[in-house]
Design an enzyme around this catalytic site. Structure first.
Site, PDB file in Angstrom:
ATOM      1  N   GLY B  22      -5.948 -62.693 -50.241  1.00 56.98           N
ATOM      2  CA  GLY B  22      -5.512 -62.929 -48.833  1.00 56.98           C
ATOM      3  C   GLY B  22      -5.017 -64.449 -48.751  1.00 56.98           C
ATOM      4  O   GLY B  22      -5.387 -65.384 -47.694  1.00 56.98           O
ATOM      5  N   GLY B  25      -3.286 -65.692 -45.411  1.00 57.01           N
ATOM      6  CA  GLY B  25      -3.729 -65.443 -44.191  1.00 57.01           C
ATOM      7  C   GLY B  25      -4.163 -66.628 -43.477  1.00 57.01           C
ATOM      8  O   GLY B  25      -4.334 -67.763 -44.153  1.00 57.01           O
ATOM      9  N   ARG B  56       0.974 -60.783 -50.770  1.00 55.40           N
ATOM     10  CA  ARG B  56       1.898 -60.010 -51.092  1.00 55.40           C
ATOM     11  C   ARG B  56       3.146 -60.599 -50.829  1.00 55.40           C
ATOM     12  O   ARG B  56       4.159 -59.924 -51.300  1.00 55.40           O
ATOM     13  CB  ARG B  56       1.737 -58.411 -50.435  1.00 55.40           C
ATOM     14  CG  ARG B  56       0.513 -57.814 -50.958  1.00 55.40           C
ATOM     15  CD  ARG B  56       0.572 -56.568 -50.152  1.00 55.40           C
ATOM     16  NE  ARG B  56      -0.563 -56.572 -49.143  1.00 55.40           N
ATOM     17  CZ  ARG B  56      -1.211 -55.565 -48.576  1.00 55.40           C
ATOM     18  NH1 ARG B  56      -0.600 -54.396 -48.785  1.00 55.40           N
ATOM     19  NH2 ARG B  56      -2.170 -55.815 -47.572  1.00 55.40           N
ATOM     20  N   ASP B  98      -0.070 -56.741 -55.492  1.00 53.73           N
ATOM     21  CA  ASP B  98      -0.616 -55.844 -54.458  1.00 53.73           C
ATOM     22  C   ASP B  98      -2.044 -55.479 -54.784  1.00 53.73           C
ATOM     23  O   ASP B  98      -2.230 -54.699 -55.933  1.00 53.73           O
ATOM     24  CB  ASP B  98       0.349 -54.409 -54.486  1.00 53.73           C
ATOM     25  CG  ASP B  98      -0.542 -53.602 -53.459  1.00 53.73           C
ATOM     26  OD1 ASP B  98      -1.475 -53.873 -52.837  1.00 53.73           O
ATOM     27  OD2 ASP B  98       0.071 -52.460 -53.412  1.00 53.73           O
ATOM     28  N   LYS B 195     -23.301 -74.276 -40.276  1.00 52.98           N
ATOM     29  CA  LYS B 195     -22.955 -75.129 -39.156  1.00 52.98           C
ATOM     30  C   LYS B 195     -24.213 -76.180 -39.477  1.00 52.98           C
ATOM     31  O   LYS B 195     -25.359 -75.896 -39.493  1.00 52.98           O
ATOM     32  CB  LYS B 195     -23.069 -74.526 -37.750  1.00 52.98           C
ATOM     33  CG  LYS B 195     -21.868 -73.940 -37.506  1.00 52.98           C
ATOM     34  CD  LYS B 195     -21.768 -73.361 -36.118  1.00 52.98           C
ATOM     35  CE  LYS B 195     -20.232 -72.676 -35.858  1.00 52.98           C
ATOM     36  NZ  LYS B 195     -19.135 -73.510 -35.782  1.00 52.98           N
ATOM     37  N   GLU B 229     -17.737 -68.901 -24.987  1.00 51.31           N
ATOM     38  CA  GLU B 229     -16.453 -69.422 -24.875  1.00 51.31           C
ATOM     39  C   GLU B 229     -15.854 -69.472 -23.663  1.00 51.31           C
ATOM     40  O   GLU B 229     -16.049 -68.532 -22.830  1.00 51.31           O
ATOM     41  CB  GLU B 229     -15.620 -68.474 -25.863  1.00 51.31           C
ATOM     42  CG  GLU B 229     -16.355 -68.408 -27.074  1.00 51.31           C
ATOM     43  CD  GLU B 229     -15.377 -67.367 -28.030  1.00 51.31           C
ATOM     44  OE1 GLU B 229     -14.566 -68.057 -28.944  1.00 51.31           O
ATOM     45  OE2 GLU B 229     -15.364 -66.268 -27.776  1.00 51.31           O
ATOM     46  N   HIS B 253     -23.840 -63.830 -35.908  1.00 55.47           N
ATOM     47  CA  HIS B 253     -24.288 -65.148 -35.575  1.00 55.47           C
ATOM     48  C   HIS B 253     -25.692 -65.225 -34.558  1.00 55.47           C
ATOM     49  O   HIS B 253     -26.414 -65.998 -34.952  1.00 55.47           O
ATOM     50  CB  HIS B 253     -23.268 -65.768 -34.770  1.00 55.47           C
ATOM     51  CG  HIS B 253     -21.860 -65.694 -35.343  1.00 55.47           C
ATOM     52  ND1 HIS B 253     -21.651 -65.737 -36.668  1.00 55.47           N
ATOM     53  CD2 HIS B 253     -20.643 -65.661 -35.003  1.00 55.47           C
ATOM     54  CE1 HIS B 253     -20.421 -65.755 -37.253  1.00 55.47           C
ATOM     55  NE2 HIS B 253     -19.755 -65.795 -36.009  1.00 55.47           N
ATOM     56  N   LYS B 336     -17.084 -64.255 -23.507  1.00 51.52           N
ATOM     57  CA  LYS B 336     -15.806 -64.935 -23.426  1.00 51.52           C
ATOM     58  C   LYS B 336     -15.444 -65.156 -22.198  1.00 51.52           C
ATOM     59  O   LYS B 336     -15.872 -64.530 -21.087  1.00 51.52           O
ATOM     60  CB  LYS B 336     -14.594 -63.999 -23.811  1.00 51.52           C
ATOM     61  CG  LYS B 336     -14.864 -63.850 -25.455  1.00 51.52           C
ATOM     62  CD  LYS B 336     -13.595 -63.318 -25.922  1.00 51.52           C
ATOM     63  CE  LYS B 336     -13.772 -63.087 -27.480  1.00 51.52           C
ATOM     64  NZ  LYS B 336     -13.628 -64.306 -28.315  1.00 51.52           N
TER      65      LYS B 336
END
Lengths: 486, 486
Positions: B22, B25, B56, B98, B195, B229, B253, B336
């Site tokens: 990836g 990404g 890719r 791939d 963290k 958030e 989390h 959220k």
């Protein structure tokens, strides 16, 4: 905060005439009148209140008021506001009188009756003895003369420290007081008790759940109580020669700090319950070792003897012989010409062998109560150092009461005068507190008299004689000298 | 800090090739490469280290490096230094492949052997699956093909979250992994564990004497764990529709936070001992009540169904059924479009009826562990209000780790990548942790499926649906929403 006083809070002090013996002295100029001004500023004085100060010099009321206005300007925690000062000075009187002559007290009483009447004080009186200690007994004796008898709701006496210079003289003085006043009307000043953080010790201990469970020999390794000054004896040589550090600081202030830290929880917030618990601790005190010191140059100070054996430093280890504190050393020290001015209580917690991390890499868990010049609470614990490495570092949390902008803590005397007017004895020493602390101190002094000290034994700007360090190294401990403003 | 790792600290990571699936990404651009740059900056990378990213798209190494340089500029916590970047980019390669086709892995291995050889990595490999979760099983399968077998000291796999979307899919994925790697070589990412403050919880609890004695149901009334958030689903609608708050936040989390707060002291600092204790708590979790919510407007977000029942908020009460925690409610919430962005743990202590002061006038004793965006510890207790009145007020002590100037905490990914290289699994989820948390969450989801929710049920910028408040008012409690930066 204290239930017994909740009423008093709304009364702005009780109606009375405050009679200050020693109207021209330092204490009156620097502390008492500025404190009264602060109380006036905060609307804490009754409308039916007057102050009469007694001295031997010649002053008109107006001259005297002018002089005190200047002192108040210098020493009040507020900048002087003319109309507030007017309000105070209009009930501020000067009376010239030789207070050592009992015959003069009829004249004094007649004068006070005029003032009582003018200000409708109900002839309630507070007699504040702000004079040299040698006059205490004499004045108290005169106050019980028939001339002074008037109908009133209360009549209180405030005695400045030192309350005697040993158990014998203190008992003599106390007997004089007992003849004239009840214990409930006797207010023995220890101005440390008026300091914000001393009042806070009980609140911190008993108004929070998370301190008290740790407040014992299971979790506390040792306690250090220090009250150090950077200055020397300055102009107070004459007084200090008769006192020394042990009488000037230990017998009074330091023992008050110790008893507040170590006392059991009182049954309630009444002055009696609180003082009962404080006395219990003083009875349980066991003296271990004592070190005395005198700074280099003390013998050359003004009004100090060339061969003076007066101590300017004292350090000792005591234990409180009860279940809570068995085995916990309390190290107490006080000295002049030290590297730093500070009064603080350092509570050092055990390094448990039950921790997950290797205790040799951990710093101490500390709780520090800062009394002066900084006021607050300081907390040191271990945390992870930020970063990808596995390091533990000590971090600090600090509640600094007088660091906050806008906080202008009341002076001790402000609080104490207010409490005398309200009739709250909590922050004053009861006779048995004085009695037991003198017993303890007398015992030390008796030993000292038999042994010539090797004075001077410490340099100015150091932490006292080497023996003060050895006192702790014997126990594998050391003095904790916090750096900077901590 | 962790004894098991003391050696690793001096090794600057082990020699290896990090293979990132990836490479084009978001995670690689925003987190992984900037984290590697930070490690390079702090000299935490081995000399015998290389990175191969697989994607890719068409790129030359040079084009790819240039693009990542820009990302690193934007996302590194250090400003980009050319020579440091040079050092990293010289061992940074792009391989077009791939990865869904098993047949390509022989080619991949040949390519990696060249790199291994060039950088003398001992053919040690870390395979980092930074791809969409649907590819995880497929890639892991291919990694065990004969083509990929090379002699090496270690071969590790790093799986990004989500690790499955329920117990069944997680078990399926795990079985694939077990076929290819041992548990000791499997690193399940939960970046919250990287963290600073999560790592700090154990240190605070177990490297200090004065927290642990209070850390139980005798002294703690309740614990609130919040991760809120202010933003909504933004561009992540497609992912979020399949996940929702319970899978995205709670299963991973929030349960990590819960287990670190509630776990018993491990026998030692080995990853096994620590994870053993964390799992024990997850096994002892009892679910009480759950509330789900969806903010107004969620159904109008991009790539979200018009009739979506995906929850954007979840609040629940759990209990840990053991001696330490019996009777203490743990309130957990995550949402959220909340009023404030913050992840924090609030520990509220009992109001003892054994205090000296009237508890109705006392504020709560609170210990708050702030995880993000502020990092630190916050402590609220009662103290005397400065002044002549008898008032008690709450005061705060604050240890704010990232408020200090000059503190530049490492990113979670920096720590986690470093730990994979060192072979330290402490901050990664073990299979049984994942397993038990899915069991718990599946149970909730099963019930949800049977009942149509009344969505949307909270306005943006509020603390979620009214039922979330009722969850606590039933117990005479309420959510503690700290103000400002506290």
């Amino acid at each position: 905060m204290r239930k017994s006083n909740e009423k008093g809070d709304n009364m702005n002090g009780n109606s009375c005439t405050l009679v200050i013996f020693g109207g021209t002295g330092d204490l009156t100029h620097r502390k008492l009148i500025p404190a009264l001004y602060n109380l006036e500023h905060d609307s804490n004085l009754s409308e039916n209140f007057a102050v009469v100060t007694i001295g031997r010099r010649d002053y008109t009321d107006q001259e005297y008021r002018e002089e005190l206005k200047q002192s108040t300007k210098s020493f009040s925690r507020f900048s002087l506001n003319e109309s507030t000062w007017e309000k105070l000075q209009n009930r501020l009187y000067y009376k010239k009188l030789d207070f050592t002559n009992k015959d003069n007290y009829c004249e004094l009483n007649n004068y006070l009756l005029t003032i009582d009447n003018l200000h409708q004080t109900g002839s309630n009186r507070i007699y504040y003895l702000a004079v040299a200690p040698e006059y205490f007994a004499n004045i108290v004796d005169s106050l019980r003369s028939d001339c002074m008898k008037v109908p009133h709701a209360f009549e209180r006496v405030v005695i400045e420290k030192p309350f005697g210079r040993d158990l014998e003289s203190a008992t003599f003085l106390n007997n004089k007081i007992v003849n004239a006043f009840t214990e409930a009307n006797t207010y023995r000043i220890d101005h440390y008790l008026g300091k914000e953080m001393l009042q806070n010790i009980m609140v911190i201990r008993f108004a929070n759940i998370f301190f008290e469970p740790l407040w014992n020999n299971k979790y506390i390794e040792q306690v250090q109580i220090s009250s150090n000054e950077t200055i020397g004896v300055e102009t107070r040589g004459e007084y200090y020669e008769k006192s020394g550090a042990i009488r000037d600081m230990l017998q009074s202030h330091m023992f008050q700090l110790l008893s507040l830290i170590t006392m059991e929880k009182p049954n309630d917030l009444s002055p009696t319950s609180i003082r009962d618990e404080k006395v219990k601790v003083l009875k349980e005190l066991k003296n271990k070792n004592v070190v005395r010191g005198q700074y280099e140059g003390y013998r050359q100070e003004k009004r100090v003897a060339d061969d003076s054996n007066t101590e300017t430093f004292v350090a000792l280890k005591v234990e409180v012989d009860n279940q809570r504190w068995k085995g916990v050393p309390f190290y107490i020290r006080t000295g002049k010409k030290m590297p730093k001015k500070s009064t603080e209580i350092v509570i050092k917690f055990n390094k448990s062998d039950n921790l997950l991390y290797d205790s040799t890499h951990l710093s101490d868990n500390l709780l520090v109560i800062k009394v002066q010049p900084m006021e607050g609470v300081f907390f040191q614990f271990n945390a992870k150092k930020p970063g990808t490495q596995h390091k533990i570092i000590p971090v600090q949390m600090d509640f600094c009461q007088n660091c906050q902008v806008g906080i202008n803590s009341p002076e001790a005397y402000e609080r104490l005068l207010f409490d005398v007017m309200r009739g709250d004895q909590t922050l004053f020493a009861r006779w048995d507190e004085v009695e037991y602390s003198w017993k303890f101190v007398d015992h030390i002094i008796e030993k000292w008299i038999k042994e010539e000290p090797h004075f001077p034994n410490y340099k100015t700007g150091t932490w006292g004689p080497i023996e003060a360090d050895e006192l702790l190294t014997e126990d594998n401990h050391e003095w904790i000298n916090l750096e900077g403003d901590l």
